[in-house]
Motif scaffolding. Structure first.
Motif, mmCIF file in Angstrom:
data_model
loop_
_atom_site.group_PDB
_atom_site.id
_atom_site.type_symbol
_atom_site.label_atom_id
_atom_site.label_comp_id
_atom_site.label_asym_id
_atom_site.label_seq_id
_atom_site.Cartn_x
_atom_site.Cartn_y
_atom_site.Cartn_z
ATOM 1 N N GLU A 162 0.822 -1.211 0.000
ATOM 2 C CA GLU A 162 0.000 0.000 0.000
ATOM 3 C C GLU A 162 0.857 1.262 0.000
ATOM 4 O O GLU A 162 0.348 2.365 -0.134
ATOM 5 C CB GLU A 162 -0.944 0.001 1.200
ATOM 6 C CG GLU A 162 -1.955 -1.151 1.195
ATOM 7 C CD GLU A 162 -2.768 -1.192 -0.085
ATOM 8 O OE1 GLU A 162 -3.416 -0.197 -0.413
ATOM 9 O OE2 GLU A 162 -2.729 -2.229 -0.780
ATOM 10 N N GLN A 204 -2.383 -8.516 -1.898
ATOM 11 C CA GLN A 204 -2.850 -8.174 -3.247
ATOM 12 C C GLN A 204 -1.830 -8.405 -4.359
ATOM 13 O O GLN A 204 -2.154 -8.985 -5.395
ATOM 14 C CB GLN A 204 -3.296 -6.712 -3.283
ATOM 15 C CG GLN A 204 -3.742 -6.267 -4.674
ATOM 16 C CD GLN A 204 -3.788 -4.767 -4.792
ATOM 17 O OE1 GLN A 204 -4.202 -4.094 -3.850
ATOM 18 N NE2 GLN A 204 -3.379 -4.230 -5.925
ATOM 19 N N ARG A 233 -12.028 1.229 15.020
ATOM 20 C CA ARG A 233 -12.151 0.533 13.739
ATOM 21 C C ARG A 233 -10.807 0.030 13.204
ATOM 22 O O ARG A 233 -10.742 -0.498 12.111
ATOM 23 C CB ARG A 233 -12.773 1.473 12.691
ATOM 24 C CG ARG A 233 -14.128 2.048 13.108
ATOM 25 C CD ARG A 233 -14.713 2.916 12.037
ATOM 26 N NE ARG A 233 -13.729 3.888 11.580
ATOM 27 C CZ ARG A 233 -13.438 4.125 10.315
ATOM 28 N NH1 ARG A 233 -14.068 3.480 9.369
ATOM 29 N NH2 ARG A 233 -12.532 5.017 9.986
ATOM 30 N N GLU A 398 -15.542 2.856 5.942
ATOM 31 C CA GLU A 398 -14.958 2.045 4.863
ATOM 32 C C GLU A 398 -14.880 0.575 5.266
ATOM 33 O O GLU A 398 -14.247 0.226 6.258
ATOM 34 C CB GLU A 398 -13.560 2.558 4.517
ATOM 35 C CG GLU A 398 -12.926 1.755 3.383
ATOM 36 C CD GLU A 398 -11.447 2.053 3.170
ATOM 37 O OE1 GLU A 398 -10.993 3.160 3.517
ATOM 38 O OE2 GLU A 398 -10.761 1.163 2.656
ATOM 39 N N VAL A 400 -14.705 -1.876 2.433
ATOM 40 C CA VAL A 400 -13.987 -2.470 1.295
ATOM 41 C C VAL A 400 -13.205 -1.376 0.583
ATOM 42 O O VAL A 400 -13.687 -0.255 0.425
ATOM 43 C CB VAL A 400 -14.989 -3.109 0.295
ATOM 44 C CG1 VAL A 400 -14.355 -3.322 -1.075
ATOM 45 C CG2 VAL A 400 -15.530 -4.431 0.826
ATOM 46 N N GLY A 444 -10.236 -5.482 -1.326
ATOM 47 C CA GLY A 444 -9.949 -6.051 -0.013
ATOM 48 C C GLY A 444 -11.088 -5.750 0.939
ATOM 49 O O GLY A 444 -11.526 -4.602 1.053
ATOM 50 N N ILE A 460 -13.932 -2.678 17.350
ATOM 51 C CA ILE A 460 -13.308 -3.765 16.579
ATOM 52 C C ILE A 460 -12.555 -4.739 17.484
ATOM 53 O O ILE A 460 -12.380 -5.908 17.141
ATOM 54 C CB ILE A 460 -12.395 -3.166 15.474
ATOM 55 C CG1 ILE A 460 -12.100 -4.205 14.377
ATOM 56 C CG2 ILE A 460 -11.117 -2.591 16.054
ATOM 57 C CD1 ILE A 460 -11.576 -3.607 13.077
HETATM 58 O O1 4AD Z 1 -8.212 -0.103 1.694
HETATM 59 P P1 4AD Z 1 -7.116 -1.066 2.005
HETATM 60 O O2 4AD Z 1 -5.870 -0.537 2.587
HETATM 61 O O3 4AD Z 1 -6.856 -1.869 0.654
HETATM 62 C C1 4AD Z 1 -5.868 -2.786 0.439
HETATM 63 O O4 4AD Z 1 -5.140 -3.235 1.274
HETATM 64 C C2 4AD Z 1 -5.880 -3.324 -0.976
HETATM 65 N N1 4AD Z 1 -4.625 -4.023 -1.192
HETATM 66 C C3 4AD Z 1 -7.070 -4.207 -1.164
HETATM 67 C C4 4AD Z 1 -7.152 -4.781 -2.561
HETATM 68 O O5 4AD Z 1 -7.485 -4.058 -3.469
HETATM 69 N N2 4AD Z 1 -6.863 -6.052 -2.723
HETATM 70 O O6 4AD Z 1 -7.678 -2.181 3.013
HETATM 71 C C5 4AD Z 1 -8.819 -2.946 2.673
HETATM 72 C C6 4AD Z 1 -9.786 -3.007 3.832
HETATM 73 C C7 4AD Z 1 -10.327 -1.655 4.276
HETATM 74 O O7 4AD Z 1 -11.393 -1.250 3.458
HETATM 75 C C8 4AD Z 1 -10.759 -1.950 5.689
HETATM 76 O O8 4AD Z 1 -12.029 -2.598 5.712
HETATM 77 C C9 4AD Z 1 -9.734 -2.952 6.149
HETATM 78 O O9 4AD Z 1 -9.139 -3.514 4.991
HETATM 79 N N3 4AD Z 1 -8.678 -2.328 6.966
HETATM 80 C C10 4AD Z 1 -8.574 -2.491 8.296
HETATM 81 N N4 4AD Z 1 -9.300 -3.196 9.175
HETATM 82 C C11 4AD Z 1 -8.920 -3.179 10.457
HETATM 83 N N5 4AD Z 1 -7.843 -2.511 10.929
HETATM 84 C C12 4AD Z 1 -7.074 -1.779 10.085
HETATM 85 N N6 4AD Z 1 -5.996 -1.132 10.546
HETATM 86 C C13 4AD Z 1 -7.431 -1.750 8.702
HETATM 87 N N7 4AD Z 1 -6.895 -1.171 7.602
HETATM 88 C C14 4AD Z 1 -7.670 -1.532 6.573
#
Ligand code: 4AD
Ligand code: MG
Length: 475
Positions: A162, A204, A233, A398, A400, A444, A460
């Protein structure tokens, strides 16, 4: 026998052995009533221990939290509140529980977080973790039924997919005595893997490699982020589901995500109705303590049904910014971060406004400015926005994040340069754009955020067995 099965039988005096943990015991000298739970269901069974069968000394030890094995017969209950009960013949104490810290009363979730080793034994947490299991199963079933292949991507990696720099480094170097190179910097070639490594923030990039051969794959694994955000969260260790699909564009990706979320929720309604009814009642009780304007308009079950039955709202980032800029809270300067225009990042207050006030439905925002998204997202014609999508859920924000990927080698390299992503390290990722590249997309899903939504839990930390958060890795 498990209590879940026993409670489906009629009381015909059949002999039964059951084992479980005592929730409560009440009664008199002559007869005790024990509420016993074995985790198979939210429901406890009543065990009736009459003095003629069970010695007083033994009965005294049957306290809240103790573990017992009961031989007895199943009879229809004379009391109200249950159809059947167990008339005990013999009881064996498998494990007593002197000074058990959980009283047979309601404890705060915060108190129970400090007792994470025992909180599974409460109704609330047992329901949450049965639902977590059901959701895990639903995820695998959804993708398996669609012909996806589950791919186990590495947990130890050299990349920061990321690009946010929120990584936990791993090493077996002696931190007190670090090897240095000629420039005086730490010599990672002497480290275990011969290079700098960290825990993965996302599967990913590797999933993309799989998709460009297997067609459609998904990962479901732990991810780690050293974000220092102590919110309700965010976890430092959370589970993510990442499907990746060859030949799919952003719209197909969004369709898949919407179908997937609805499927998972529906699956819980069908398979964990009793747990959900319990959590629904729990949430109603919690909300009754709030001020009227803070209460939600829908009960937990209504909210789940609502999400399944309604199309998610889809709008572009530019449209979202227009709506937010002209919104009441923005004009009245109620947002902590005012919205001025294109380029502004959407914070959780803005996401909540869109989902909870404006549309009152899950909202999908697409085509974000390139500056606030990762390097791998496909550039739009305008050269300013990328084919990203975020799905925002009521009460969660958020849930997804996904995108159509940049499949054009030159464009990808350009973005990596602009964003200072090391091309040498990602040589293998770039090669997929050289050898048989094609349109592909993925997203994701934050697993714990989905569990929060389904269970109505507000923190969470209460939907993962042993939460890892800043300053906390106990248990
Ligand atoms: O939006 P994020 O950072 O997306 C990715 O990691 C991409 N590589 C996904 C992809 O396209 N394959 O993270 C995806 C999701 C977020 O929308 C959120 O629901 C969750 O992961 N997320 C967390 N959940 C709990 N604790 C955290 N620190 C989180 N960070 C992200
Ligand atoms: Mg995101």
């Amino acid at each position: 026998m498990k209590i879940k099965e026993i409670l489906q039988l009629e009381g015909n005096e059949q002999k039964i052995n059951l084992k479980g943990w005592v929730r409560t015991r009440r009664g008199s000298k002559h007869v005790s009533f024990i509420a016993l739970n074995d985790g198979s269901t939210i429901n406890s069974i009543q065990v009736v221990a009459e003095a003629i069968n069970c010695e007083e000394e033994l009965v005294k030890q049957i306290t809240t939290g103790s573990c017992i094995s009961v031989n007895g017969k199943l009879v229809s209950s004379k009391g109200s509140g249950q159809a059947v009960e167990i008339l005990a013949k013999t009881i064996e104490i498998l494990g007593s529980a002197d000074e058990y810290p959980l009283q047979p009363k309601k404890h705060s979730l915060e108190f129970l977080r400090g007792k994470a080793h025992l909180r599974f034994r409460t109704n609330t947490f047992s329901a949450v973790f049965r639902l977590r299991h059901t959701l895990t199963f639903a995820v695998h079933k959804f993708f398996n039924d669609k012909g996806f292949f589950n791919l186990h991507t590495p947990i130890i990696t050299g990349t920061d997919a990321e690009g946010a720099g929120e990584i936990f480094q791993i090493t077996n170097l002696d931190l007190e005595n670090l090897p240095k190179n000629e420039e005086g910097k730490i010599d990672f070639s002497a480290d275990f893997f011969g290079s700098k490594t960290n825990l993965t923030v996302s599967g990913q990039l590797e999933a993309e490699l799989g998709a460009l051969a297997l067609g459609q794959v998904y990962t479901f694994g732990p991810t780690f982020r050293a974000e220092n955000s102590n919110t309700s969260r965010h976890l430092s260790e959370f589970w993510m589901i990442e499907p990746e699909v060859a030949f799919a564009d952003l719209n197909e990706n969004i369709d898949l995500a919407e179908e997937f979320l609805k499927y998972c929720i529906q699956y819980c309604i069908e398979h964990n109705a009793e747990d959900l009814r319990f959590l629904d009642a729990r949430m109603e009780e919690e909300e009754s303590k709030l001020k009227k304007e803070e209460r939600s308009e829908m009960s937990l079950l209504e909210r789940l049904q609502f999400v399944i039955e309604n199309n998610f709202v889809r709008l572009t980032y530019r449209e979202a910014i227009d709506v937010l800029r002209n919104s009441k809270p923005n004009k009245k300067k109620k947002f902590q971060y005012p919205i001025n225009g294109f380029g502004d990042d959407l914070k959780s207050e803005h996401e909540r406004y869109l989902v909870e006030n404006k549309y009152k439905k899950p909202v999908i925002i697409t085509d974000y400015p390139k500056g606030i998204k990762a390097f791998y997202m496909r550039m739009n014609e305008d050269g300013e926005t990328v084919r990203a999508m975020d799905i925002l859920f009521p009460t969660i924000g958020e849930i997804v994040g996904g995108s159509q990927r940049e499949e054009r080698l030159d464009k990808l390299q350009e973005r990596m340069e602009e964003m200072d992503v090391c091309q040498k390290e990602l040589w293998w990722y770039l090669e997929t754009r050289k050898f048989g590249t094609c349109t592909h997309s993925g997203f994701g899903l934050g697993f714990e955020r989905l569990i929060m939504f389904v269970t109505g839990m507000k923190n969470i930390r209460d939907v993962i067995p042993f939460p890892r958060t800043p300053q906390n890795a106990e248990f």
